[in-house]
Scaffold this active site. Structure first.
Site, PDB file in Angstrom:
ATOM      1  N   ASP A 134      -2.796 -18.097   2.753  1.00  0.00           N
ATOM      2  CA  ASP A 134      -3.612 -18.948   1.867  1.00  0.00           C
ATOM      3  C   ASP A 134      -4.379 -19.986   2.694  1.00  0.00           C
ATOM      4  O   ASP A 134      -5.584 -20.201   2.501  1.00  0.00           O
ATOM      5  CB  ASP A 134      -2.749 -19.611   0.780  1.00  0.00           C
ATOM      6  CG  ASP A 134      -1.394 -20.101   1.281  1.00  0.00           C
ATOM      7  OD1 ASP A 134      -1.039 -19.823   2.437  1.00  0.00           O
ATOM      8  OD2 ASP A 134      -0.696 -20.785   0.506  1.00  0.00           O
ATOM      9  N   ASP A 156      -6.472  -6.160   4.170  1.00  0.00           N
ATOM     10  CA  ASP A 156      -7.506  -5.604   3.298  1.00  0.00           C
ATOM     11  C   ASP A 156      -8.362  -6.729   2.720  1.00  0.00           C
ATOM     12  O   ASP A 156      -9.590  -6.707   2.785  1.00  0.00           O
ATOM     13  CB  ASP A 156      -6.809  -4.823   2.175  1.00  0.00           C
ATOM     14  CG  ASP A 156      -7.783  -4.285   1.156  1.00  0.00           C
ATOM     15  OD1 ASP A 156      -8.795  -3.714   1.565  1.00  0.00           O
ATOM     16  OD2 ASP A 156      -7.532  -4.457  -0.061  1.00  0.00           O
ATOM     17  N   TYR A 185       0.810  -1.216   0.000  1.00  0.00           N
ATOM     18  CA  TYR A 185       0.000   0.000   0.000  1.00  0.00           C
ATOM     19  C   TYR A 185       0.846   1.270   0.000  1.00  0.00           C
ATOM     20  O   TYR A 185       0.310   2.364  -0.152  1.00  0.00           O
ATOM     21  CB  TYR A 185      -0.916   0.018   1.222  1.00  0.00           C
ATOM     22  CG  TYR A 185      -2.283  -0.523   0.933  1.00  0.00           C
ATOM     23  CD1 TYR A 185      -2.477  -1.885   0.746  1.00  0.00           C
ATOM     24  CD2 TYR A 185      -3.384   0.314   0.827  1.00  0.00           C
ATOM     25  CE1 TYR A 185      -3.735  -2.391   0.475  1.00  0.00           C
ATOM     26  CE2 TYR A 185      -4.644  -0.190   0.552  1.00  0.00           C
ATOM     27  CZ  TYR A 185      -4.806  -1.536   0.389  1.00  0.00           C
ATOM     28  OH  TYR A 185      -6.049  -2.034   0.119  1.00  0.00           O
ATOM     29  N   LYS A 216       2.914 -14.570   4.720  1.00  0.00           N
ATOM     30  CA  LYS A 216       3.332 -15.518   3.675  1.00  0.00           C
ATOM     31  C   LYS A 216       4.865 -15.569   3.795  1.00  0.00           C
ATOM     32  O   LYS A 216       5.602 -15.339   2.826  1.00  0.00           O
ATOM     33  CB  LYS A 216       2.856 -14.979   2.315  1.00  0.00           C
ATOM     34  CG  LYS A 216       3.009 -15.925   1.169  1.00  0.00           C
ATOM     35  CD  LYS A 216       1.939 -16.999   1.125  1.00  0.00           C
ATOM     36  CE  LYS A 216       2.254 -17.988   0.011  1.00  0.00           C
ATOM     37  NZ  LYS A 216       1.439 -19.200   0.044  1.00  0.00           N
ATOM     38  N   ASP A 224     -12.461  -8.298   3.900  1.00  0.00           N
ATOM     39  CA  ASP A 224     -13.638  -8.445   3.023  1.00  0.00           C
ATOM     40  C   ASP A 224     -14.160  -9.882   3.102  1.00  0.00           C
ATOM     41  O   ASP A 224     -15.369 -10.112   3.121  1.00  0.00           O
ATOM     42  CB  ASP A 224     -13.289  -8.116   1.562  1.00  0.00           C
ATOM     43  CG  ASP A 224     -13.544  -6.641   1.223  1.00  0.00           C
ATOM     44  OD1 ASP A 224     -13.307  -5.788   2.099  1.00  0.00           O
ATOM     45  OD2 ASP A 224     -13.976  -6.341   0.089  1.00  0.00           O
TER      46      ASP A 224
END
Ligand code: NAI
Length: 330
Positions: free
Chosen positions: A203, A227, A123, A170, A231
Site C-alpha cells: 500500500d 500484476d 493466481y 503485505k 499496471d
C-alpha cells in the site's frame, strides 16, 4: 532461419501482431513464424482454449511472441495466459517501465523493473463456494518459488547494473504467506552484498510510486501485487500501450505486453503496437539479435520523438499509419 512461435491473440491482438511482424520483416531480419491460435476462438473446434499444439510449439521453438488473449470475467474458462505460464513453468514475469522520449508524462526519469512471481499466490485459482453467501480463494506461497524469483531479481540487478532490489509484500497482515516471501528474500539477499536491499508494504509502495517514482529501481513481488503494480507503473510512463513484458522460465520464454486484449478498441485500427513491439525487441536481444533490436528500437524512438503516435498517447495516427512511420525510420 530462426523459428519462433507467434500467438496472435484476440481483441486487438491480431492488429498489433500484424504491425510488429511487418516491422521486423522490414528491418531485414528473417523469422519463420510458427503461428498458433488460442483462446475462445479455438474452443469449439478443439475443446480447449489452450490446445497442446500451442505448448508443444513453444517447447520446440523455446521462444514465443504473444499478443493478448481474452479471459472471460467471473465465469467461463481459466485464463490462457495463466495456464501457459504455469504449464511451461515461466516463473519470472519481467516488466521494465522506462520513460520513452517524446511521450509526455507526469514524471521524467522513471526507470523501474517489476519482477513478478508468475506461478502461484492467489493466481493459483484455488477457489470454492463455501455456501451461497461465502466464497473462498486460497493464496499459495512456497519457499521454492519465492527463492527462485528473488534470485532472478538479484541476478537481473547484477547483470544490468542496477543498484537495488526492493521486496514488496503485505507481511504485516499476511504474516505466514507474505512473511515467507519476505524471509526468503532476506535469505537470498545475503548472497548479493553489493545490491542494496529494501522492504516496503504494497500500500505504501503505491502511494510512493505516484508521488516519487524515481526512488525505485528493481521491485520483486508475489504474483497478484506484481500484476497490479505493473499496471500502475505502466501508467507512470504513458499507459498500457507502451508497457512491455516477458515471461521467462528455465527452458522457454514468452514475450508479451502487459496489456490485455482491449475489447473496447478492437478492430478500429487504433491500438498502439508499441508494447508488443518493445516486447519483441527484448525477445530479439534474448536470442542474440542485438543489431536488429537496436535498429527497431531506434526507429520507434525516432517516430515517437517526432510527435507521431497513436491516440492513447495523445497522437492522431492509426495503428497502420504509426507502423508505416516506424518502417520509414528503420
Ligand atoms: P486491457 O489492458 O485490455 O485494457 C485496459 C485499457 O487500456 C483499455 O481502455 C484499452 O483500450 C487500453 N489499452 C490496452 N492496450 C492498449 C493498446 N495497445 N493501445 C491502446 N490502448 C490500449 O485490460 P482489460 O480491459 O481489463 O482486459 C481485457 C481482456 O484482456 C480481459 O479478458 C483480460 O482478462 C485480458 N488480459 C489479457 C492479458 C494477456 O493476454 N496477457 C493481460 C491482461 C488482460
Amino acid at each position: 532461419m530462426r523459428t519462433i512461435t507467434l500467438i496472435n491473440g484476440d481483441g486487438i491482438g491480431p492488429e498489433i501482431s500484424e504491425a510488429v511482424v511487418k516491422i521486423i520483416e522490414a528491418s531485414g531480419l528473417k523469422i519463420d513464424w510458427d503461428v498458433q491460435t488460442a483462446g475462445s476462438d479455438v474452443i469449439e473446434a478443439e475443446g480447449t482454449p489452450l490446445p497442446e499444439r500451442v505448448l508443444n510449439s513453444i517447447k520446440k521453438n523455446k521462444i514465443a511472441l504473444k499478443a493478448p488473449v481474452t479471459t472471460p470475467i467471473g465465469k467461463g474458462f481459466r485464463s490462457v495466459n495463466v495456464q501457459l505460464r504455469k504449464s511451461l513453468d515461466l516463473f519470472a514475469n519481467l516488466r521494465p517501465c522506462k520513460n520513452l522520449a517524446g511521450v509526455k508524462t507526469r514524471f521524467d526519469g522513471v526507470d523501474i523493473v517489476v519482477v513478478r512471481e508468475n506461478t502461484e499466490d492467489l493466481y493459483a485459482g484455488i477457489e470454492r463456494q463455501v455456501d451461497e453467501d461465502t466464497a473462498e480463494s486460497i493464496k499459495i506461497i512456497t519457499r521454492k518459488a519465492s527463492e527462485r524469483i528473488c534470485r532472478f531479481a538479484f541476478d537481473y540487478a547484477v547483470k544490468n547494473n542496477r543498484g537495488e532490489v526492493c521486496v514488496v509484500t503485505k507481511a504485516n497482515i499476511m504474516k505466514l504467506s507474505d512473511g515467507l516471501f519476505l524471509d526468503t528474500y532476506r535469505e537470498v539477499a545475503k548472497d548479493y552484498p553489493n545490491i542494496n536491499q529494501r522492504e516496503i508494504l504494497v500500500d505504501n509502495l503505491c502511494m510512493q510510486l505516484v508521488q516519487n517514482p524515481k526512488q525505485f529501481d528493481v521491485l520483486v513481488l508475489p504474483n497478484l501485487y506484481g500484476d497490479i503494480v505493473s499496471d500502475l507503473c505502466a501508467g507512470l510512463i504513458g499507459g498500457l500501450g507502451i508497457a512491455q513484458g516477458a515471461n521467462i522460465g528455465e527452458d522457454c520464454a514468452v514475450f508479451e505486453p502487459v496489456h490485455g486484449s482491449a475489447p473496447d478498441i478492437k478492430g478500429q485500427n487504433k491500438a498502439n503496437p508499441t508494447a508488443l513491439l518493445l516486447s519483441a525487441v527484448e525477445m530479439l536481444r534474448y536470442i542474440g539479435e542485438n543489431g536488429y533490436a537496436a535498429r527497431i528500437e531506434e526507429a520507434l524512438h525516432k517516430t515517437l520523438n517526432s510527435g507521431k503516435m497513436t491516440a492513447d498517447l495523445g497522437g492522431n495516427l492509426s495503428t497502420t499509419e504509426f507502423t508505416d512511420e516506424i518502417i520509414k525510420n528503420l
